[in-house]
Design a protein around this motif. Structure first.
Motif, PDB file in Angstrom:
ATOM      1  N   ILE A 244       0.816  -0.950   0.134  1.00 53.40           N
ATOM      2  CA  ILE A 244       0.164  -0.151   0.362  1.00 53.40           C
ATOM      3  C   ILE A 244       1.087   1.374   0.102  1.00 53.40           C
ATOM      4  N   SER A 245       0.684   1.835  -0.967  1.00 54.37           N
ATOM      5  CA  SER A 245       1.529   3.490  -1.200  1.00 54.37           C
ATOM      6  C   SER A 245       0.188   4.517  -0.370  1.00 54.37           C
ATOM      7  N   VAL A 246       1.437   5.548   0.471  1.00 52.55           N
ATOM      8  CA  VAL A 246       0.196   6.238   1.039  1.00 52.55           C
ATOM      9  C   VAL A 246       1.074   7.870   0.766  1.00 52.55           C
ATOM     10  N   GLY A 247       0.785   9.145  -0.134  1.00 55.87           N
ATOM     11  CA  GLY A 247       1.245  10.105  -0.184  1.00 55.87           C
ATOM     12  C   GLY A 247       0.843  10.394  -1.092  1.00 55.87           C
ATOM     13  N   THR A 248       1.992  11.619  -1.661  1.00 55.87           N
ATOM     14  CA  THR A 248       1.303  12.594  -3.191  1.00 55.87           C
ATOM     15  C   THR A 248       2.400  11.722  -4.298  1.00 55.87           C
ATOM     16  N   ASN A 249       2.750  10.413  -4.367  1.00 55.55           N
ATOM     17  CA  ASN A 249       3.821   9.918  -5.162  1.00 55.55           C
ATOM     18  C   ASN A 249       4.929  10.923  -5.853  1.00 55.55           C
ATOM     19  N   VAL A 250       5.721  11.024  -5.016  1.00 57.38           N
ATOM     20  CA  VAL A 250       6.845  12.386  -5.453  1.00 57.38           C
ATOM     21  C   VAL A 250       7.660  11.652  -6.678  1.00 57.38           C
ATOM     22  N   GLN A 251       7.417  10.741  -6.871  1.00 55.27           N
ATOM     23  CA  GLN A 251       8.654  10.078  -8.184  1.00 55.27           C
ATOM     24  C   GLN A 251       7.887  11.119  -9.419  1.00 55.27           C
ATOM     25  N   PHE A 252       6.574  11.444  -9.500  1.00 55.59           N
ATOM     26  CA  PHE A 252       5.837  11.918 -10.794  1.00 55.59           C
ATOM     27  C   PHE A 252       5.607  13.607 -10.414  1.00 55.59           C
ATOM     28  N   ASP A 253       6.277  13.682  -9.012  1.00 57.67           N
ATOM     29  CA  ASP A 253       5.799  15.350  -8.634  1.00 57.67           C
ATOM     30  C   ASP A 253       4.140  15.845  -8.531  1.00 57.67           C
ATOM     31  N   ALA A 254       3.428  14.694  -8.414  1.00 56.13           N
ATOM     32  CA  ALA A 254       1.456  14.066  -8.066  1.00 56.13           C
ATOM     33  C   ALA A 254       1.682  15.206  -6.442  1.00 56.13           C
ATOM     34  N   THR A 255       0.462  15.980  -7.184  1.00 56.95           N
ATOM     35  CA  THR A 255       0.849  17.277  -5.511  1.00 56.95           C
ATOM     36  C   THR A 255      -0.653  16.128  -4.594  1.00 56.95           C
ATOM     37  N   PHE A 290      13.546   8.804  -7.109  1.00 60.00           N
ATOM     38  CA  PHE A 290      14.182   7.269  -7.022  1.00 60.00           C
ATOM     39  C   PHE A 290      14.956   8.431  -8.435  1.00 60.00           C
ATOM     40  N   GLU A 291      16.313   8.157  -8.496  1.00 58.04           N
ATOM     41  CA  GLU A 291      17.290   8.827  -9.915  1.00 58.04           C
ATOM     42  C   GLU A 291      16.688   8.096 -11.053  1.00 58.04           C
ATOM     43  N   SER A 292      16.512   6.710 -11.397  1.00 57.49           N
ATOM     44  CA  SER A 292      16.167   5.960 -11.872  1.00 57.49           C
ATOM     45  C   SER A 292      14.607   5.319 -12.171  1.00 57.49           C
ATOM     46  N   LEU A 293      14.363   5.302 -12.928  1.00 55.36           N
ATOM     47  CA  LEU A 293      12.671   3.647 -13.297  1.00 55.36           C
ATOM     48  C   LEU A 293      13.763   2.939 -12.624  1.00 55.36           C
ATOM     49  N   ASP A 294      14.514   2.062 -13.264  1.00 57.28           N
ATOM     50  CA  ASP A 294      15.274   1.461 -12.719  1.00 57.28           C
ATOM     51  C   ASP A 294      15.293   1.089 -10.920  1.00 57.28           C
ATOM     52  N   GLY A 295      15.567   2.624 -11.050  1.00 55.88           N
ATOM     53  CA  GLY A 295      15.606   1.945  -9.212  1.00 55.88           C
ATOM     54  C   GLY A 295      14.224   2.352  -8.800  1.00 55.88           C
ATOM     55  N   LEU A 296      13.517   2.663  -9.303  1.00 58.84           N
ATOM     56  CA  LEU A 296      12.308   2.644  -8.822  1.00 58.84           C
ATOM     57  C   LEU A 296      11.505   1.076  -8.860  1.00 58.84           C
ATOM     58  N   LEU A 297      11.483   0.867 -10.111  1.00 63.62           N
ATOM     59  CA  LEU A 297      10.799  -0.283 -10.305  1.00 63.62           C
ATOM     60  C   LEU A 297      11.934  -1.526  -8.935  1.00 63.62           C
ATOM     61  N   GLU A 298      13.108  -1.591  -9.522  1.00 64.88           N
ATOM     62  CA  GLU A 298      13.630  -2.535  -7.794  1.00 64.88           C
ATOM     63  C   GLU A 298      13.098  -2.297  -6.584  1.00 64.88           C
ATOM     64  N   ALA A 299      12.513  -0.804  -5.653  1.00 63.43           N
ATOM     65  CA  ALA A 299      12.513  -0.482  -4.824  1.00 63.43           C
ATOM     66  C   ALA A 299      11.349  -1.243  -4.638  1.00 63.43           C
ATOM     67  N   ILE A 300      10.131  -0.995  -5.441  1.00 62.60           N
ATOM     68  CA  ILE A 300       9.015  -1.390  -5.857  1.00 62.60           C
ATOM     69  C   ILE A 300       8.508  -2.940  -5.508  1.00 62.60           C
ATOM     70  N   ALA A 301       9.800  -3.559  -6.071  1.00 67.19           N
ATOM     71  CA  ALA A 301       9.919  -5.191  -6.362  1.00 67.19           C
ATOM     72  C   ALA A 301       9.442  -5.258  -5.000  1.00 67.19           C
ATOM     73  N   ASP A 302      11.446  -4.372  -4.423  1.00 66.74           N
ATOM     74  CA  ASP A 302      11.169  -5.111  -2.572  1.00 66.74           C
ATOM     75  C   ASP A 302      10.532  -4.660  -1.758  1.00 66.74           C
ATOM     76  N   ASP A 303       9.448  -3.718  -2.396  1.00 63.61           N
ATOM     77  CA  ASP A 303       8.666  -3.452  -1.222  1.00 63.61           C
ATOM     78  C   ASP A 303       6.988  -4.584  -1.447  1.00 63.61           C
ATOM     79  N   VAL A 304       7.315  -5.191  -1.986  1.00 67.70           N
ATOM     80  CA  VAL A 304       5.898  -5.883  -2.732  1.00 67.70           C
ATOM     81  C   VAL A 304       6.558  -7.664  -1.869  1.00 67.70           C
ATOM     82  N   LYS A 305       7.576  -7.546  -1.904  1.00 65.90           N
ATOM     83  CA  LYS A 305       8.917  -8.834  -0.929  1.00 65.90           C
ATOM     84  C   LYS A 305       8.180  -8.850  -0.111  1.00 65.90           C
TER      85      LYS A 305
END
Length: 319
Positions: A244-255, A290-305
């Motif tokens: 579960i993600s709570v927040g403004t999604n800083v990766q995509f500068d959402a508000t 995250f600095e890159s899309l790969d970094g974001l995907l790696e973090a999400i995979a770890d979150d899910v794990k």
């Protein structure tokens, strides 16, 4: 369990009953002590038990703009109270006019004339009537006049949450706001739940291979601190492990602040327009860009794990 909205909904032939009154937001473990005692007392006397609560929260009427975050909406409270054995729930519309009732008038209009109280069960700090002038001593004083007894439940649950202070809705709200889901669960007796309708979002999760249910919550809902959590998503009666993600999604500068739940390993779920529940088990990490899309995907995979491991361990402990 019967549900009444207003005094006029109470059946004309309603007899004696055991009553407890309060906001009971969250129906936490302290509340459960009082409600449980009211149910036990009612059964011993052979009469129904009634919980009286208010909508909206009295503070919003007395001090507009001060409505506290809601730990459980009324339907959820009713579900929890029914599970405790309550026979009837009376939700009183709390208006400016109602707030002017003196403690004596409140007793007569609600407890005596409508609910025919045989006994009233409350906590020691119970206050009621205009300017909260009524207390348990006054309630007991009028009991001799109107033929009801008063029982004060002074057993207060304490634990590690909040440093060992008595359990309360205020403490539960603070812990939720801080993201301490284990502490909040200790007070509530269950994981904190957020409910709402699934709406269409930016679809970024779907594009990344992790489609999420974007949950539109009701006003004043107690939302945990920004971050990623382990928990469960319940839809159509099915409870699914979730990240579960709570927040403004800083990766995509959402508000816009959102609550989004990814049902782990579920494919093809179509939940748009459905009412769902999100239960928060544990905080996993804070929001990060995250600095890159790969970094974001790696973090999400770890979150899910991590979310999968935490929910699996929780489910195993309950068996």
């Amino acid at each position: 369990m019967q549900r009444w909205r207003g005094l006029e909904d109470i059946p004309q032939d309603w007899g004696r009953s055991v009553v407890t009154i309060g906001s009971y937001d969250g129906v936490h473990r302290g509340h459960q002590l009082i409600i449980g005692r009211a149910v036990a007392k009612a059964r011993a006397l052979g009469v129904p038990s009634v919980v009286v609560t208010f909508s909206p929260h009295p503070s919003e009427v007395v001090r507009p703009g001060s409505h506290p975050p809601i730990l459980a909406p009324y339907d959820r409270r009713a579900e929890l109270m029914a599970g405790l054995g309550v026979d009837a729930l009376l939700i009183l519309p709390f208006t400016a006019e109602f707030s002017q009732l003196s403690p004596a008038d409140f007793i007569v209009k609600v407890l005596v004339d409508k609910l025919h109280a045989r006994a009233v069960i409350e906590g020691p700090n119970f206050r009621f009537g205009h300017r909260a002038a009524g207390n348990v001593d006054f309630l007991r004083e009028l009991g001799s006049t109107y033929d009801y007894e008063v029982e004060v439940v002074d057993l207060v649950e304490r634990g590690e949450a909040g440093g060992g202070v008595p359990f309360s809705s205020t403490l539960a709200r603070r812990l939720v706001a801080e993201g301490d889901m284990e502490g909040a669960a200790e007070i509530l007796g269950r994981p904190h739940r957020v409910e709402g309708v699934v709406v269409r979002g930016a679809q970024r999760g779907r594009e990344l291979g992790y489609p999420t249910a974007n949950v539109e919550t009701a006003p004043h809902t107690a939302i945990p601190a920004d971050g990623v959590y382990a928990g469960w998503l319940t839809a159509d009666g099915e409870r699914m492990p979730a990240a579960i993600s709570v927040g403004t999604n800083v990766q995509f500068d959402a508000t816009e602040r959102t609550v989004e739940a990814y049902a782990i390993d579920r494919v093809g779920l179509d939940l748009y327009g459905k009412q769902v529940a999100v239960d928060f088990l544990a905080y996993v990490r804070g929001m990060a860009k995250f600095e890159s899309l790969d970094g974001l995907l790696e973090a999400i995979a770890d979150d899910v794990k991590r979310a999968r491991a935490l929910t699996d361990a929780s489910d195993a402990a309950r068996r």
